[in-house]
Design a protein around this motif. Structure first.
Motif, PDB file in Angstrom:
ATOM      1  N   ILE A  45     -58.871  45.225  26.260  1.00  0.00           N
ATOM      2  CA  ILE A  45     -58.907  46.657  25.982  1.00  0.00           C
ATOM      3  C   ILE A  45     -57.593  47.088  25.334  1.00  0.00           C
ATOM      4  N   ASP A  46     -57.624  48.259  24.714  1.00  0.00           N
ATOM      5  CA  ASP A  46     -56.417  48.884  24.173  1.00  0.00           C
ATOM      6  C   ASP A  46     -55.803  49.759  25.249  1.00  0.00           C
ATOM      7  N   VAL A  47     -54.518  49.541  25.519  1.00  0.00           N
ATOM      8  CA  VAL A  47     -53.809  50.302  26.549  1.00  0.00           C
ATOM      9  C   VAL A  47     -52.689  51.091  25.884  1.00  0.00           C
ATOM     10  N   THR A  54     -69.987  53.978  28.951  1.00  0.00           N
ATOM     11  CA  THR A  54     -70.367  52.612  29.305  1.00  0.00           C
ATOM     12  C   THR A  54     -69.565  52.183  30.523  1.00  0.00           C
ATOM     13  N   VAL A  55     -70.251  52.046  31.640  1.00  0.00           N
ATOM     14  CA  VAL A  55     -69.608  51.666  32.893  1.00  0.00           C
ATOM     15  C   VAL A  55     -69.575  50.146  33.049  1.00  0.00           C
ATOM     16  N   ASP A  87     -60.611  54.351  29.677  1.00  0.00           N
ATOM     17  CA  ASP A  87     -60.038  55.518  28.985  1.00  0.00           C
ATOM     18  C   ASP A  87     -60.079  56.758  29.869  1.00  0.00           C
ATOM     19  N   PHE A  88     -61.201  56.954  30.558  1.00  0.00           N
ATOM     20  CA  PHE A  88     -61.306  58.103  31.459  1.00  0.00           C
ATOM     21  C   PHE A  88     -60.212  58.047  32.522  1.00  0.00           C
ATOM     22  N   HIS A  89     -59.947  56.836  33.024  1.00  0.00           N
ATOM     23  CA  HIS A  89     -58.990  56.704  34.117  1.00  0.00           C
ATOM     24  C   HIS A  89     -57.532  56.679  33.668  1.00  0.00           C
ATOM     25  N   TRP A 127     -62.762  46.268  32.862  1.00  0.00           N
ATOM     26  CA  TRP A 127     -63.977  47.064  32.733  1.00  0.00           C
ATOM     27  C   TRP A 127     -64.048  47.579  31.290  1.00  0.00           C
ATOM     28  N   PRO A 128     -65.163  48.188  30.879  1.00  0.00           N
ATOM     29  CA  PRO A 128     -65.291  48.634  29.487  1.00  0.00           C
ATOM     30  C   PRO A 128     -64.232  49.663  29.090  1.00  0.00           C
ATOM     31  N   GLN A 129     -63.896  49.666  27.819  1.00  0.00           N
ATOM     32  CA  GLN A 129     -62.844  50.531  27.294  1.00  0.00           C
ATOM     33  C   GLN A 129     -63.090  52.002  27.630  1.00  0.00           C
TER      34      GLN A 129
END
Length: 636
Positions: free
Chosen positions: A459-461, A433-434, A484-486, A478-480
């Motif tokens: 978001i969870d960091v 989900t972008v 997460d990818f980044h 932006w979406p979680q």
């Protein structure tokens, strides 16, 4: 005769962004394909606990980590003439490279010659060539015209010993040079002031490395003096006839030609539209992504868009790939950029850059729900191409209540904490989900502008990354899944509010879905939730041809996004342990360093204000800034 040299403490030392200045045999462009530990008469040797070990690409920076005591270049098979009056000359054939800033600014010395006069004075002479790095974008190396017979070192007090070896200490202390007014002036106070020879420094005024070779008042002045070199006659053979000096040859540099992986074009199935639905073809999608993507980066480059999968280099740069096009907008007019113009959106020459996806297939239902599928890939080349990632086969889905999401397969590269020039490939992740949104109504005769969610999104960091900051107006994320990818690419805090000065630029810009030129018919958008048993639109994992030393085991995500001061053209020489914490560059603009590639909430990142930014400053650190542009969305 052999010649051994470590060059200087600066060449042996670390650099602000975490890599080292490493030696290699032959002509190098700083990258793995042109790295050699041995070429012809030239060897690169590492010393560990007094023992010589072979250098490799993987251990090229080990002299900065403690795994290797020092690196040095060895020239073999020198030819010498020694005269009765004590004068002598020794000529070596071969080239070695000094890869400054982890390979960003390499230069080389070819066919060194040692000349000793009868009074013990003399000089080391060589042809010199290599690359400089542009002030506005350090990743744009430009070739330097070779210069012949450059005096690299001068000395005195030398007596030739044809049965042993001699250590020669080059002059430095007290040597004065002429410095152009646009460069950092020579500092002639303190205990370690001096310079390498004028001719050698003159070459580096153009490479933008000049102040590494003379005292400029920087904290690293004590490291700049040349180290002694050794000329060893102990294994020399006496010949009855003096050999003629060989004519030096200048080998043509071999530029690596990066290969571009061939994308596998999916063959979508053509499902029949459901009752009450209509299929459309030729739907367009335009997006400028975010103000951060439109803005400059601390070292002077930019985050630029390209079509297809990119490794950030010119060989994989494209403005059109299949259904994907990249455009610049100037005074309301669309223009097609070139590689040379890819940064114009930060210079003021171009208002903004955007990606266009063509030939989307849509299915629109009577209840207002819809889906549009585009085939193709575009890349976001962060940090001037140092950390590229790409989005593939975007899918736009809208529910009957106007809510929805933008999905894509995402892949690309991360960058290692210890050496940002060692990119490592990321495993592609599908159906990410972008963007999410609401209040969207499909207009099949015109275009719709969709503003993705950001403000107030939590978001969870992970605790090892900079926490999300929810204190300022406009905070969000932006979406979680996308963030997460980044976390793994070390770009994560560019996509959520972290308390940095650039937080206002991180929100996604609106994207345009345009049905104006669409036609009724075609295969429709298909259904992601119920794929075929044998799907034909699953993206393939194209192999990367970019080698890596492996990912960092302590990644961090905070690249700096706050530009700094006025440019200087001479690189900084402040060693990493003066102002820089662990990792690439620490910085502390955000209330605390995390270390590594991204060390503060202010986006210290791959290169902060004390890092690569100062590649092009001299002596005392001089900051560099550029006007930041926040691109507006594309009007329909």
């Amino acid at each position: 005769m052999q010649f051994d040299w470590t060059m200087s403490g600066q060449v042996q030392g670390n650099m602000p962004f975490g890599g080292g200045n490493f030696l290699s045999a032959g002509e190098s462009d700083g990258k793995q394909p042109t790295y050699n530990a041995t070429e012809g008469n030239v060897d690169i040797v590492h010393v560990v606990a007094g023992e010589e070990v072979e250098a490799t690409w993987e251990n090229r920076n080990a002299h900065t980590s403690g795994g290797v005591d020092e690196q040095f270049v060895r020239l073999n098979e020198g030819n010498a003439t020694v005269n009765n009056d004590g004068s002598a000359a020794v000529q070596w054939d071969g080239t070695f490279s000094v890869n400054f800033y982890g390979g960003l600014v390499p230069f080389w010395l070819t066919d060194p010659e040692l000349v000793v006069n009868s009074d013990g004075t003399g000089q080391l002479v060589a042809d010199i060539g290599g690359y400089g790095s542009d002030m506005d974008n350090p990743f744009d190396m430009f070739p330097m015209d070779p210069v012949t017979d450059v005096t690299v070192a001068t000395f005195d007090g030398v007596t030739i010993d044809t049965d042993g070896s001699i250590d020669v200490q080059p002059h430095y202390e007290g040597v004065t040079i002429d410095v152009p007014s646009e460069h950092s002036p020579q500092v002639t106070t303190g205990s370690s002031w001096g310079s390498w020879p004028q001719e050698f420094v003159d070459f580096h005024f153009d490479t933008n490395l000049s102040s590494y070779w003379y005292s400029s008042g920087g904290a690293a002045d004590a490291l700049k003096a040349p180290t002694p070199f050794t000329v060893d006659f102990s294994t020399a053979e006496l010949v009855s006839e003096v050999p003629t000096e060989p004519e030096p040859t200048e080998p043509e540099p071999t530029e690596p030609e990066p290969t571009e992986p061939e994308p596998t074009e999916p063959e979508p199935t053509e499902p029949e539209p459901a009752d009450g639905s209509t299929n459309y073809t030729d739907v367009e999608f335009d997006w400028s992504v975010s103000g951060q993507v439109q803005g400059p980066m601390p070292f002077g480059g930019s985050n630029f868009l390209s079509a297809g999968e990119s490794d950030g280099e010119q060989g994989t740069y494209s403005v059109a790939d299949g259904n994907v096009e990249i455009f610049h907008v100037t005074d309301g007019q669309e223009v097609v950029p070139t590689w040379a113009e890819r940064h114009d959106h930060v210079s003021g020459d171009v208002d903004e850059q955007f990606v266009r996806l063509n030939e989307g297939n849509a299915t629109v239902n009577e209840d207002g729900s819809a889906a549009v599928q585009w085939d193709g890939t575009f890349s976001v080349n962060f940090y001037g191409g140092l950390v590229p990632f790409w989005l593939e086969d975007l899918r736009f889905e809208v529910e009957e209540d106007g809510t929805g999401e933008l999905l894509a397969t995402i892949g690309g590269y991360g960058s290692d904490m210890d050496n940002p020039f060692d990119m490592f490939p990321m495993d592609p992740v599908s159906d990410i989900t972008v963007a999410t949104f609401d209040d969207v109504s499909i207009d099949t005769e015109g275009s719709i502008e969709v503003a993705p969610h950001y403000e107030g999104v939590v978001i969870d960091v992970p605790e090892e990354h900079a926490p999300q900051d929810a204190s300022a107006d406009g905070w969000g994320s932006w979406p979680q899944e996308f963030v997460d990818f980044h976390f793994a690419t070390n770009l994560s805090s560019y996509w959520y509010s972290s308390g940095s000065a650039a937080d206002s630029m991180k929100a996604p810009t609106p994207f345009i879905v345009d049905f104006t030129n669409s036609q009724i018919g075609g295969p429709g958008a298909g259904d992601l939730t119920e794929p075929n048993d044998d799907p034909t639109d699953t993206p393939t994992d194209d192999p990367t041809d970019t080698p890596t030393d492996g990912p960092s085991d302590v990644p961090t995500d905070q690249p700096t996004d706050t530009p700094t001061g006025d440019p200087s053209d001479a690189p900084t020489d402040t060693p990493i342990n003066d102002d820089v914490d662990a990792g690439v560059v620490s910085g502390s603009n955000d209330g605390g360093s995390k270390g590594g590639l991204a060390s503060t909430g202010a986006q210290a990142g791959l290169f902060a204000a004390a890092g690569l930014l100062l590649l092009l400053t001299g002596g005392a650190a001089t900051a560099f800034s550029r006007k930041r542009k926040i691109a507006s969305s594309i009007d329909s």
